[in-house]
Scaffold this motif. Structure first.
Motif, PDB file in Angstrom:
ATOM      1  N   THR A  30      27.308  30.858  89.018  1.00 17.35           N
ATOM      2  CA  THR A  30      27.417  30.070  88.878  1.00 17.35           C
ATOM      3  C   THR A  30      29.169  29.807  88.912  1.00 17.35           C
ATOM      4  N   CYS A  37      33.820  22.734  85.471  1.00 18.01           N
ATOM      5  CA  CYS A  37      34.086  23.640  85.131  1.00 18.01           C
ATOM      6  C   CYS A  37      34.884  24.829  84.330  1.00 18.01           C
ATOM      7  N   SER A  61      33.872  25.872  81.705  1.00 21.59           N
ATOM      8  CA  SER A  61      33.536  27.511  80.567  1.00 21.59           C
ATOM      9  C   SER A  61      32.273  27.286  80.827  1.00 21.59           C
ATOM     10  N   TYR A  62      31.723  28.086  80.994  1.00 18.83           N
ATOM     11  CA  TYR A  62      29.976  28.861  81.131  1.00 18.83           C
ATOM     12  C   TYR A  62      30.258  30.263  81.031  1.00 18.83           C
ATOM     13  N   ILE A 101      23.515  30.505  76.282  1.00 20.58           N
ATOM     14  CA  ILE A 101      24.921  29.636  77.864  1.00 20.58           C
ATOM     15  C   ILE A 101      25.123  28.240  76.973  1.00 20.58           C
ATOM     16  N   THR A 102      26.902  28.876  76.505  1.00 23.39           N
ATOM     17  CA  THR A 102      27.711  28.057  76.544  1.00 23.39           C
ATOM     18  C   THR A 102      28.819  27.321  77.299  1.00 23.39           C
ATOM     19  N   GLU A 103      28.841  25.887  77.418  1.00 24.38           N
ATOM     20  CA  GLU A 103      29.364  25.308  78.802  1.00 24.38           C
ATOM     21  C   GLU A 103      30.639  24.408  78.169  1.00 24.38           C
ATOM     22  N   TRP A 136      32.916  21.091  80.511  1.00 19.46           N
ATOM     23  CA  TRP A 136      33.040  20.455  81.403  1.00 19.46           C
ATOM     24  C   TRP A 136      34.052  19.547  81.400  1.00 19.46           C
ATOM     25  N   HIS A 144      28.599  18.363  85.786  1.00 14.19           N
ATOM     26  CA  HIS A 144      27.626  19.024  84.942  1.00 14.19           C
ATOM     27  C   HIS A 144      26.747  18.751  85.795  1.00 14.19           C
TER      28      HIS A 144
END
Lengths: 96, 96
Positions: free
Chosen positions: B26, B32, B34-35, B49-51, B53, B59
């Motif tokens: 990733t 992106c 934050s991942y 998993i916190t994302e 975009w 995404h």
């Protein structure tokens, strides 16, 4: 690392105000690697807060910072409740 | 911004392997912000998993990146299931 995923409810109609307070009050917190405030797209009063800290102690210490204390005092009257809070152990990723 | 908070279960005993795959696959995803991949401290097979975009399109586009496709192929056999996925609308915060 130490993480939190929390779901909070604002008093009806007060979500934007609460989000603004949270964003203003959470700058410059030692040990804070990520603190994201998000709206729930379905429930108009719900806020999601996802946090990553270097360790749990940094998170606890942040609650005593004058600016955070002031934010808590201002926010409390427009918080309707805390729906959930999940502890996590972040390993890594983008943006840390 | 567009956000996701997801809870995934690894096959028993395979969580560390799955976390490593997710972190390796990733990097360098356009849009992106934050991942974060995290272990659940209570359930030994669960991953959070916190994302964040820039937008939902970024995404979606990431799922077609060759590296992400390769990661999905390698990860699939050791994913036991997806427990939940919540969409959010990140407003701001630390680390974005």
């Amino acid at each position: 690392m130490f993480g939190l995923i929390g779901r909070m409810r604002a008093s009806p109609g007060k979500r934007d105000e609460l989000v603004a307070l949270l964003l203003d009050g959470t700058e410059a917190m030692p040990g804070c690697l990520s603190y994201v405030v998000a709206r729930d797209p379905v429930d108009a009063d719900t806020i999601w807060i996802t946090e990553v800290w270097t360790d749990e102690q940094s998170h606890k210490a942040s609650l005593d910072l004058p600016r955070v204390q002031a934010t808590i005092a201002k926010a409390r009257p427009i918080i309707a409740g805390f729906d959930s809070q999940t502890r996590t152990e972040p390993v890594g990723g983008v943006g840390l």
